[in-house]
Design an enzyme around this catalytic site. Structure first.
Site, mmCIF file in Angstrom:
data_model
loop_
_atom_site.group_PDB
_atom_site.id
_atom_site.type_symbol
_atom_site.label_atom_id
_atom_site.label_comp_id
_atom_site.label_asym_id
_atom_site.label_seq_id
_atom_site.Cartn_x
_atom_site.Cartn_y
_atom_site.Cartn_z
ATOM 1 C CD GLU A 173 -11.168 20.077 28.213
ATOM 2 O OE1 GLU A 173 -12.167 19.611 27.642
ATOM 3 O OE2 GLU A 173 -10.136 20.419 27.610
ATOM 4 C CD GLU A 298 -6.558 17.988 27.939
ATOM 5 O OE1 GLU A 298 -7.131 18.129 26.848
ATOM 6 O OE2 GLU A 298 -7.058 17.393 28.920
#
Ligand code: AHR
Length: 494
Positions: A173, A298
């Site tokens: 991220e 994820e």
């Protein structure tokens, strides 16, 4: 009535077992307590890792385990986590509750966990606050067979042979917790970092880039156009998409909800299909040969934490609603397995959509665990193209298909169909036609419960668990299946 037509002879693409992958972060009670209790713990353990949790996970076959984060990964300095445990430094886990990380679980402990589980390691390296040199040395420490400083340090710390490490993520991220970068900046950093993630001996690394958040198609466009290849040399093997099902700004209770919340949750979970289609379209433009995999590393539900628990630990209960989210999402991954080669539910123990919950020495499995158990038949099986027609399930003018399915043929030739009835009120009659298959025998299991929010607790651990589904009839290659409302089913045909 819903109709499902299976083109058994058209089965072509492998469903990579890694679609059934997992994720364990240094977050709340996932690593510490969830797995790691230490060798001196009264909780039965093997080399410090609890036996009950590993035992339960072995039953569902964990193909791959992503570690150490998550946001934690971009603040993790791997050298903190090797050597004598009493000498390892204490750090602050800034992302997750500001608790003290004692680094007792590090590289050696992680590889030991993967060994016990029989899972392939997938390490996420630090781009946000780590150096290229540090990342290069980590890979050397783990995989170099010869006489180098890092390899010798590994030996000093008790591991003679290098480990095998295939999957390596270059940051997590990086558009947010991993450094708040723009796609253009990260694409350049990716090119630089991946260059120093070396293949030593016969170990070949599959390099995974930080991919987009949700529907950030610009991120995919930039990464695919700038960072996949250079002069014919592949720089990227996977691009990681993150998407969570968040019905209420991360505040909604995991357990107390109504039908409108149920429907919204299903709708948001189904959005995964649109994301895969649209990101894949961009990937196809730059990579028509599909050399770069879409890795959904994820995914899962994100609700409010259990009352009274530390907000930074992301500990939530898990109901039949989570089971439906897992079932439909895994069906979507199966159906797009030509591009989706790995997925990692967040997270394996005690965090977000967990498969296992622990309370000190106690352990229970969740409805999501049971879905992974039912669906394990799809691991490395061959996807059967299906055509599905069904009615809509409508709430407050929003409509979603009431049935969701995927099918595969296993190595022994049996066909496995997984079905989700998203409608909490309606029993669904499904007519399944297996084109090109002589059906002899049918077996089936179903996961459902009386209420949408039923869940397992330490006091009542078996409220939601699979049972046999008898409401199936067979006529030649035609099955009539009656699916209970709000259920996930596995039908096996031989
Ligand atoms: O899984 C919890 C967190 O969600 C991860 O650390 C991060 O990558 C994501 O935002």
């Amino acid at each position: 009535m819903a109709k499902l037509v299976l083109d058994v002879n058209g089965a072509k693409h492998k469903i990579d077992r890694n679609i059934y992958g997992h994720f364990a972060e240094h977050l709340g009670r996932c690593i510490y307590e969830g797995f790691w209790v230490g060798e001196d713990s009264p909780i039965p353990n093997e080399n410090g890792i609890r036996k009950d949790v590993v035992g339960a996970l072995k039953k569902i076959r964990v193909p791959v385990l992503r570690w150490p984060g998550g946001c934690f990964a971009d603040e993790y300095h791997w050298k903190d986590g090797v050597g004598p445990r009493e000498k390892r430094p204490k750090r602050i886990n800034n992302h997750w509750g500001g608790v003290i990380e004692n680094n007792h679980f590090g590289t050696h402990e992680y590889f030991e966990l993967c060994r016990q589980l029989g899972a392939e390691p997938y390490i996420c390296g630090n781009v946000g606050s780590g150096t290229v040199w540090e990342m290069q040395q980590w890979v050397e420490y783990i995989t170099f067979p010869g006489d180098s400083e890092m390899a010798n340090w590994r030996r000093e710390n008790g591991r003679e042979e290098p480990w095998r490490l295939k999957y390596f993520g270059i940051g997590n991220e990086n558009w947010n917790c991993g450094g708040k970068m723009r796609a253009e900046y990260y694409a350049d950093l990716y090119r630089q970092y991946q260059n120093f993630v070396r293949n030593y001996g016969d170990n070949e690394i599959f390099r995974i880039a930080c991919g987009p958040r949700n529907d950030d198609y610009h991120w995919t466009e930039v990464l695919m156009s700038r960072a996949t290849q250079m002069r014919g040399m592949q720089m990227m093997d996977g691009l990681a998409l993150h998407y969570y099902t968040v019905p209420g700004e991360k505040q909604d209770s995991a357990v107390h909800f109504d039908e409108s919340d149920w429907h919204r949750t299903m709708r948001l979970a189904l959005f995964m299909e649109e994301l895969i289609i649209k990101h894949s379209r961009i990937m196809d433009k730059y990579d028509p040969e599909k050399r770069v995999a879409l890795i959904v590393d994820e995914w899962g539900t994100w609700f409010g934490v259990e009352p009274g628990t530390e907000p930074g630990f992301l500990y939530q209960q898990n109901t039949l609603r989570d089971a439906l989210v897992a079932g439909l999402t895994l069906n979507i991954f199966n159906n797009y397995c030509e591009r989706v080669k790995m997925a990692n539910i967040a997270q394996i123990v005690n965090v977000l959509q967990a498969l296992i919950l622990t309370r000190g020495p106690e352990m229970i499995v969740t409805p999501t665990y049971h879905v992974f158990d039912l669906y394990q038949v799809h691991q490395d099986a061959t996807l059967i193209p299906t055509e599905l027609t069904c009615e809509s399930y409508v709430v407050e003018d929003a409509a979603i298909p009431e049935l969701n399915a995927s099918a595969s043929v296993g190595p022994g030739g049996s066909v496995n169909i997984t079905l989700c009835n998203l409608n909490p009120h309606k029993e669904l009659l499904v007519s399944a036609v297996l084109d090109g298959f002589a059906v002899k025998e049918v077996a089936s299991r179903v996961l459902t419960s009386a209420n949408m929010n039923d869940h397992n607790t330490f006091e009542q651990p078996d409220v939601v668990r699979p049972r046999a589904l008898d409401s199936i009839s067979l006529k030649e290659n035609h099955l009539s299946i009656t699916l209970p409302p709000k259920s996930v089913a596995l039908v096996t045909v031989r």
